[in-house]
Design an enzyme around this catalytic site. Structure first.
Site, PDB file in Angstrom:
ATOM      1  CD  GLU A   1      -2.408   2.621  -3.395  1.00 35.72           C
ATOM      2  OE1 GLU A   1      -3.562   3.049  -3.555  1.00 35.72           O
ATOM      3  OE2 GLU A   1      -1.822   2.646  -2.290  1.00 35.72           O
TER       4      GLU A   1
ATOM      5  CG  ASP B   1      -1.851   1.141   1.324  1.00 39.28           C
ATOM      6  OD1 ASP B   1      -2.682   1.283   0.410  1.00 39.28           O
ATOM      7  OD2 ASP B   1      -1.775   1.909   2.306  1.00 39.28           O
TER       8      ASP B   1
END
Length: 494
Positions: free
Chosen positions: A249, A213
C-alpha cells in the site's frame, strides 16, 4: 482457443445454477483477490464476531460462487482495537477470530484448493501493548537501555518533535498515525531479523504472501529509503519462498507508486484508478474510454521499466474508502465498473461485499459493515462497535446467487471470462485507437483485446478477429465490423 472458450462458457452457465456441484477448473493464474475484514465476514459460532472458521466455511462461495482464487485477510493478530492494525503479537491469532488451529485449517484447505492466502503485515508500527514496546518503555524510563535490544526497535527523542508523543519527562517516542501506534525503527538490524522470522513463521504455515501496510510511511518523506527497505524485505521473503506474492500500500501519487516498483515488490495498489476520485469513475462519467486505456497502457509500461515482473493491483474501493456502491449508484454502473476493472491487467482486488453492492461511508467502522448472507441473519456478525451507518436495505447473497441478472452473478461471469484468458492478467498491453474516444480498447499480447464502450451512443469499428465474446450489454458483428451499444463490454479474440 475458440473451441476451448465455447466449452468454458457452457460450463459457466452450468456454474451459475449449481456451482458447488459442477466440476471446477483451476485458472492458470490466481489473479483475483478477495479482501476480507474477518470480524464482519461470517460468524461460525454465534458469538457476534466473524472468525477464521467462518472464512473457511465460505471458501465455496469465494472460489466457486464468485470465482476469486486469492484472499487477503486484514490483520488477524492480537490487538486492542477492532481494526487490529496495532499488533500486540505478530505470531498470534486474535481471540475474537479464533485459534491458531482455526488458522491452520483455513490455510491448509485453501492450499488444497489451489487458492492463495496473503496476510496483512503491519511493519510501520506496533501497538503500545506489544511486549517489545513495553520492555523498551520501561528501560527508557528507568535509564537502563544498555543491553535492552528493544530500545532500538522504536524511535525515541529527548525533546518534542512533530509526530512524537510524550512517554515520560524528557522522553518522547514517534507515532505518526496515533499515540497508541509507536513507529518501528526499521534501521535496527535486530528488528529486521525479527521481521524475517515473522515472515518465515507464516510462510512455513502455508501463507502465500503479504500485503504491506503504509509503505510510504516506513521512512516518511524518504522515498529512496522506503525503496531500500522494501528491496531488502522482498529479497528476504523470496529467499524463503520464491513464489511468495507481496503487494504494498503506497497511498500517494502515480509517479511515486511507479518509482516504488524499483524495490522489486510484485505489486502496489493502483490508487489512481480507484475510489470516487479515480480514473474509472471519471472515464465513465465523461465517456472517454480512450483516455482510460491510454492511461492503463502507459502506467503498466512504466511499471515494467521499473520492474520487469511488476503486476498492477487494481481495485474500486477498500477498507479506507467509502464503499463503491455509494458512487456507482445504479446496477448498470456497478456492472460497468466491474467489467472495466476486473478485466484490467494485473491482479484485481475485490473488497468483500462489493459484489452485492454493500454500502458504508464516513468513519472507518462504517466501511467495515457485515455482509448479509440471507434474510434469517444466520452467520451475519454484529457491526463494529462504533459503526453508525444505517443501510436502507441489503442485497442478500443467497438471493443474488439465484438472480441471473444480479451484480454478484455479473462479477462471477466477468471473473470466469477473465480466467479463460491468462494474457489479461500477465500479458503485455497496448492501447489501440479504434476511431472513437468512447472506446477503451486494450490489446493483451497478440491474442485478445478488451473493449468497453463508455460513451452514450452506439459505436461501430472494423477489426480483423476470430470471435467476439460478450461481457456486458449488447453488440452485433457483420464481417469485420463490430458494433457496440452504449455501456457494452466485449472480449475480442484475434
Amino acid at each position: 482457443m475458440m473451441k476451448k472458450l465455447f466449452v468454458s462458457l457452457s460450463v459457466f452457465f452450468i456454474l451459475v445454477g449449481c456451482s458447488k456441484e459442477a466440476e471446477y477448473v483451476q485458472p492458470e493464474v490466481n489473479s483475483v483477490f478477495y479482501e476480507i475484514y474477518v470480524g464482519s465476514f461470517y460468524d461460525s459460532d454465534g458469538d457476534g464476531s466473524g472468525d477464521l472458521e467462518g472464512v473457511r466455511q465460505k471458501l465455496d462461495y469465494i472460489q466457486y460462487d464468485l470465482g476469486a482464487t486469492g484472499v487477503w485477510l486484514m490483520p488477524i493478530h492480537p490487538s486492542p482495537t477492532y481494526h487490529k492494525y496495532d499488533v500486540m503479537d505478530y505470531k498470534g491469532i486474535d481471540a475474537d477470530y479464533g485459534t491458531m488451529e482455526d488458522f491452520d485449517n483455513l490455510v491448509n484447505e485453501m492450499n488444497e484448493r489451489g487458492m492463495t492466502l496473503i496476510l496483512d503485515l503491519v511493519l510501520n508500527h506496533s501497538s503500545t501493548q506489544h511486549p517489545w514496546f513495553q520492555e523498551a518503555k520501561y528501560a527508557m524510563v528507568e535509564g537502563s537501555c544498555d543491553g535492552v535490544v528493544t530500545c532500538e526497535y522504536y524511535n525515541f527523542a529527548s525533546e518534542y518533535q512533530s509526530r512524537y508523543h510524550l512517554l515520560s519527562e524528557g522522553i518522547y517516542y514517534e507515532g505518526g498515525f496515533w499515540d497508541q501506534m509507536p513507529d518501528l525503527n526499521l534501521d535496527s538490524v535486530s528488528l529486521r531479523n525479527e521481521l524475517v522470522e515473522i515472515a518465515k513463521f507464516w510462510i512455513d504455515k502455508g501463507v502465500g504472501g503479504f500485503r504491506l501496510d503504509a509503505t510510504t510511511h516506513f521512512y516518511d518523506g524518504e522515498k529512496e529509503k522506503n525503496i531500500e527497505f522494501l528491496n531488502w524485505f522482498n529479497s528476504e521473503v523470496k529467499a524463503i519462498n520464491p513464489d511468495a506474492y507481496i503487494v504494498g500500500e503506497a497511498w500517494t501519487t502515480d509517479a511515486i507508486i511507479q518509482d516504488m516498483y524499483q524495490s522489486g515488490i510484485d505489486s502496489f495498489f493502483n490508487f489512481g484508478t480507484s475510489q470516487n476520485s479515480g480514473a474509472i469513475l471519471k472515464s465513465m462519467r465523461n465517456g472517454d474510454g480512450k483516455a482510460l486505456s491510454n492511461m492503463i497502457a502507459n502506467y503498466n509500461a512504466i511499471l515494467k521499466e521499473n520492474n520487469e515482473n511488476a503486476i498492477d493491483a487494481v481495485f474500486l474501493s477498500n477498507h479506507d474508502n467509502n464503499r463503491s456502491a455509494g458512487y456507482f449508484i445504479t446496477l448498470e454502473d456497478q456492472k460497468k465498473a466491474a467489467s472495466i476493472y476486473l478485466l484490467m491487467p494485473g491482479n484485481p482486488f475485490i473488497y468483500y461485499g462489493e459484489e452485492v453492492a454493500l454500502k458504508g461511508s464516513g468513519k472507518d467502522e462504517n466501511k467495515r459493515l457485515p455482509i448479509a448472507w440471507d434474510a434469517s441473519g444466520e452467520g451475519m456478525p454484529n457491526p463494529p462497535k462504533d459503526a453508525d451507518y444505517k443501510a436502507q436495505e441489503y442485497t442478500y447473497v443467497d438471493e443474488a446467487l439465484k438472480d441471473k441478472d444480479s451484480l454478484l452473478n455479473h462479477y462471477k461471469k466477468v471473473i470466469y471470462l477473465r480466467n479463460q484468458y491468462p494474457s489479461i492478467s500477465r500479458g503485455m498491453v497496448e492501447s489501440v485507437d479504434l476511431g472513437s474516444n468512447a472506446l477503451y480498447a486494450l490489446a493483451h499480447n497478440d491474442d485478445i483485446m478488451v473493449v468497453h464502450n463508455l460513451g452514450k451512443e452506439q459505436v461501430s469499428f472494423d477489426l480483423d478477429h476470430d470471435k467476439v465474446v460478450g461481457v456486458n450489454g449488447e453488440f452485433s458483428v457483420k464481417g469485420n465490423t463490430i458494433t457496440l451499444e452504449e455501456g457494452t463490454s466485449v472480449i475480442i479474440e484475434r
